[in-house]
Motif scaffolding. Structure first.
Motif, PDB file in Angstrom:
ATOM      1  N   THR A 178       0.851  -1.185   0.000  1.00 57.83           N
ATOM      2  CA  THR A 178       0.000   0.000   0.000  1.00 57.83           C
ATOM      3  C   THR A 178       0.886   1.235   0.000  1.00 57.83           C
ATOM      4  O   THR A 178       1.877   1.305   0.703  1.00 57.83           O
ATOM      5  CB  THR A 178      -0.901   0.029   1.247  1.00 57.83           C
ATOM      6  OG1 THR A 178      -1.644  -1.182   1.307  1.00 57.83           O
ATOM      7  CG2 THR A 178      -1.853   1.218   1.204  1.00 57.83           C
ATOM      8  N   ASP A 179       0.538   2.217  -0.805  1.00 54.68           N
ATOM      9  CA  ASP A 179       1.269   3.473  -0.814  1.00 54.68           C
ATOM     10  C   ASP A 179       0.292   4.621  -0.846  1.00 54.68           C
ATOM     11  O   ASP A 179      -0.926   4.435  -0.798  1.00 54.68           O
ATOM     12  CB  ASP A 179       2.246   3.537  -1.992  1.00 54.68           C
ATOM     13  CG  ASP A 179       1.530   3.391  -3.336  1.00 54.68           C
ATOM     14  OD1 ASP A 179       0.294   3.535  -3.367  1.00 54.68           O
ATOM     15  OD2 ASP A 179       2.220   3.146  -4.335  1.00 54.68           O
ATOM     16  N   THR A 182      -2.428   4.475  -3.550  1.00 52.32           N
ATOM     17  CA  THR A 182      -3.477   3.497  -3.273  1.00 52.32           C
ATOM     18  C   THR A 182      -4.451   4.023  -2.231  1.00 52.32           C
ATOM     19  O   THR A 182      -5.673   3.875  -2.352  1.00 52.32           O
ATOM     20  CB  THR A 182      -2.864   2.175  -2.795  1.00 52.32           C
ATOM     21  OG1 THR A 182      -1.934   1.707  -3.786  1.00 52.32           O
ATOM     22  CG2 THR A 182      -3.925   1.113  -2.567  1.00 52.32           C
ATOM     23  N   ARG A 183      -3.903   4.649  -1.186  1.00 52.62           N
ATOM     24  CA  ARG A 183      -4.766   5.227  -0.143  1.00 52.62           C
ATOM     25  C   ARG A 183      -5.648   6.333  -0.714  1.00 52.62           C
ATOM     26  O   ARG A 183      -6.831   6.442  -0.392  1.00 52.62           O
ATOM     27  CB  ARG A 183      -3.922   5.767   1.007  1.00 52.62           C
ATOM     28  CG  ARG A 183      -3.183   4.710   1.816  1.00 52.62           C
ATOM     29  CD  ARG A 183      -2.644   5.288   3.107  1.00 52.62           C
ATOM     30  NE  ARG A 183      -1.731   6.401   2.864  1.00 52.62           N
ATOM     31  CZ  ARG A 183      -0.414   6.280   2.689  1.00 52.62           C
ATOM     32  NH1 ARG A 183       0.144   5.082   2.714  1.00 52.62           N
ATOM     33  NH2 ARG A 183       0.336   7.339   2.499  1.00 52.62           N
ATOM     34  N   GLU A 185      -6.650   6.726  -3.820  1.00 57.43           N
ATOM     35  CA  GLU A 185      -7.665   6.148  -4.687  1.00 57.43           C
ATOM     36  C   GLU A 185      -8.788   5.504  -3.868  1.00 57.43           C
ATOM     37  O   GLU A 185      -9.974   5.632  -4.207  1.00 57.43           O
ATOM     38  CB  GLU A 185      -7.048   5.125  -5.629  1.00 57.43           C
ATOM     39  CG  GLU A 185      -8.009   4.596  -6.677  1.00 57.43           C
ATOM     40  CD  GLU A 185      -7.324   3.783  -7.746  1.00 57.43           C
ATOM     41  OE1 GLU A 185      -7.938   3.593  -8.821  1.00 57.43           O
ATOM     42  OE2 GLU A 185      -6.178   3.338  -7.524  1.00 57.43           O
ATOM     43  N   ALA A 186      -8.422   4.837  -2.783  1.00 62.31           N
ATOM     44  CA  ALA A 186      -9.442   4.230  -1.921  1.00 62.31           C
ATOM     45  C   ALA A 186     -10.326   5.303  -1.291  1.00 62.31           C
ATOM     46  O   ALA A 186     -11.547   5.135  -1.173  1.00 62.31           O
ATOM     47  CB  ALA A 186      -8.771   3.388  -0.837  1.00 62.31           C
TER      48      ALA A 186
END
Length: 595
Positions: A178-179, A182-183, A185-186
């Motif tokens: 996780t980077d 990704t955070r 986008e979530a």
């Protein structure tokens, strides 16, 4: 205490009045449900510190709302984290309203020379003050309690984007695959889920510009199968217009365009409806937004946009990062190696700013207090103190000890000063048109994720821009280099070909069969009279325009007009020099209340 709420859709349950919507524990609360939630918090609050109890309840709400809790003993005001719905009060606890002018007229307040000077130079007032003495505005993420002539304030939601994680660290996140991207986008998906719940089965209307923000929303909603309508305004051929035309075409969404010209602006600005809107929208802390106001009204009047839709401006928490300076000693990294895109803050080649309180003070004064030239030692001292409070809040100045903390302080200043007053004032346009709105890119989930993005990926909104490019590239099925083009990088050839490529049916309706776009002025010429892409020079009398300093834009003229220093319709009106004389004869009149 007198409470006067003028905006639409206020709901009252006993002593609680609310407007807007918010999520709590997975539930969407609005109207009576939202009022009851806050009423429960008030009724169960310990007598020792009811302000703390209300702040804790507000901290659990995620959305866009305002609330007024009135009892015989006190009045408590609540603003969401974006201050999307303003609330105003006077320091002697006599009157509360959602319109600053109501508070001013009730109290007959004089103007504050320091804050009025700040407004003239920036088009907004930072902190809780307005241009009127004693008239205050609730700040973003703040609860204010008025009781027996005293004012207590508590911030329940702060903004300090330092790139740190609430749980764990970057190494752990990377080890788990996780980077920050990704955070982010979530978090966007959470924001979009909430947006869809608010919209229900209604279409979603976007003010579609040539940048990344509205493009990200449009592509994401198309991907989810939503009905999306985009609208754009300005002069045909303007890169913002032609880029949004292309985005809408490639995404396959309906696109409505309103061409602007000088004659229309003269009618819009000085007409009765325009004057009424500006009067209602001016709360004493920010110049009313005008850009899409006439387009929105015209499109609704012509039934080209639905009244029963959810309107979503593209304002985003990432915008303050776009204007970050380059800090001395900062490692910028190799953007070419990562393929990062940015929004072009214009700091390339500029002198690096020392990452200290002093460095930030001078940078903000130079960049933001610049609508007019000025030389006033009294105001400079007062402005530096105001900026310092906006940068730090309750923090010690020693906290600014490097590029990361300096960037966090700067972005906090923009969040509380510029974004939550001037930019979010755009929402008054939608209220004036009587349509429903939501701010998906200010969703608290997206705000939290953005705060955790490291500085090198926040700069120029890079992580946000990369997300927009990737989403648009995937949904529109275009190459990355094409997906990365914005209004700032659109070529003259594309400006010529956009209409026939993407909306050929409009060749004879939009331009009367003409091939060349009517507007091809380069960006460096936009400040010249008659060359602005929104054509709003038409609001200024021609004789007056000829006598005004050419380097001063429409915002600068409007701050003078709003304070009665200039009549834009009067060609004989006295015009200022390039350097403005500020009204700071007695800076001791300004409040020292911390922001």
């Amino acid at each position: 205490m007198q409470t006067t709420l003028c905006g639409p859709d206020w709901t009252r349950v006993d002593e609680v009045a609310v407007r807007g919507r918010a999520f709590a524990d997975g539930r969407l609360l609005q109207g009576e449900a939202l009022a009851t939630y806050l009423l429960d918090a008030v009724e169960t609050a310990p007598a020792a510190d009811p302000l703390e109890a209300v702040a804790e309840a507000a901290a659990e709400l995620e959305g866009f709302y305002a609330a007024v809790v009135s009892t015989d003993e006190s009045t408590t005001l609540i603003a969401d984290g974006a201050r999307s719905i303003p609330l105003y009060y006077d320091v002697d606890s006599r009157v509360v309203s959602d319109r600053g002018r109501v508070v001013r007229d009730t109290t007959n307040a004089d103007r504050n020379p320091v804050t009025e000077s700040e407004f003239l130079l920036t088009r907004y007032v930072t902190g809780p003050e307005t241009i009127w003495c004693g008239v205050r505005a609730v700040q973003p993420g703040e609860v204010v309690r008025l009781e027996d002539g005293t004012v207590r304030r508590q911030t329940y939601r702060e903004y300090w984007p330092d790139g740190s994680l609430e749980n764990g660290d970057d190494r752990t996140e990377r080890a788990n695959g996780t980077d920050h991207a990704t955070r982010l986008e979530a978090a966007l998906e959470i924001a979009l889920d909430r947006l869809e719940r608010v919209a229900g089965d209604r279409p979603i209307v976007l003010s579609l510009s040539g940048g990344y923000d509205s493009r990200l929303l449009a592509a994401s909603l198309v991907e989810r199968g939503r009905e999306v309508i985009g609208f754009t305004f300005g002069r045909s051929g303007h890169p913002d217009v032609e880029m949004s035309r292309e985005v809408a075409s490639r995404l396959g969404i309906r696109w409505e365009f309103v061409p602007y010209d000088e004659a229309l602006w003269a009618e819009w600005y000085h007409g009765e409806v325009g004057q009424q809107y500006r009067t209602q929208a001016f709360g004493g802390d920010a110049l009313p937004f005008l850009a899409e106001w006439p387009a929105l009204r015209l499109l609704l009047e012509d039934e080209r946009l639905p009244t029963d839709a959810l309107y979503c401006p593209g304002h985003t928490v990432a915008t303050p990062s776009e204007r970050l300076p380059v800090f001395a000693g900062e490692s910028r990294g190799d953007d070419s190696a990562t393929g990062a895109v940015g929004c072009g803050s214009g700091d390339e080649g500029s002198e690096a700013v020392t990452p200290s309180l002093e460095g930030l003070l001078e940078y903000i004064l130079e960049i933001h207090y610049s609508l007019w030239g000025w030389d006033d030692d009294a105001f400079r001292a007062a402005a530096r103190e105001r900026i310092r409070r906006g940068l730090l809040g309750e923090r010690d100045s020693a906290m600014i000890d490097g590029p990361a903390s300096a960037a966090a302080a700067y972005e906090r200043w923009e969040w509380r000063g510029r974004m939550s007053t001037f930019t979010n004032g755009d929402l008054r346009t939608y209220e004036n048109a009587d349509v429903d709105w939501w701010l998906p890119l200010w969703d608290p989930a997206y705000v939290r994720a953005w705060q955790q993005v490291p500085l090198e990926h926040r700069r120029e909104k890079r992580a946000h821009a990369n997300l927009a490019v990737d989403r648009y590239r995937t949904v529109a099925d275009v190459p990355t280099d094409r997906a990365s083009i914005t209004d700032r990088t659109l070529s003259p050839v594309d400006r010529h070909l956009a209409l026939v490529r993407h909306t050929p049916a409009q060749q004879f309706t939009e331009r009367g069969g003409e091939w060349d776009p009517p507007y091809l002025a380069p960006r460096e010429a936009w400040s010249e009279p008659g060359q602005h892409p929104l054509a709003w020079d038409g609001a200024v009398d021609n004789a007056l325009l000829e006598r005004l300093p050419t380097e001063r834009g429409f915002y600068a003229l409007r701050t003078l007009a709003e304070t009665g220093r200039l009549d834009l319709s009067d060609g004989e009106s006295t015009t200022p020099d390039s350097q403005l004389s500020l009204p700071t004869d007695d800076p001791s009149d300004s409040s020292t209340e911390p922001s």
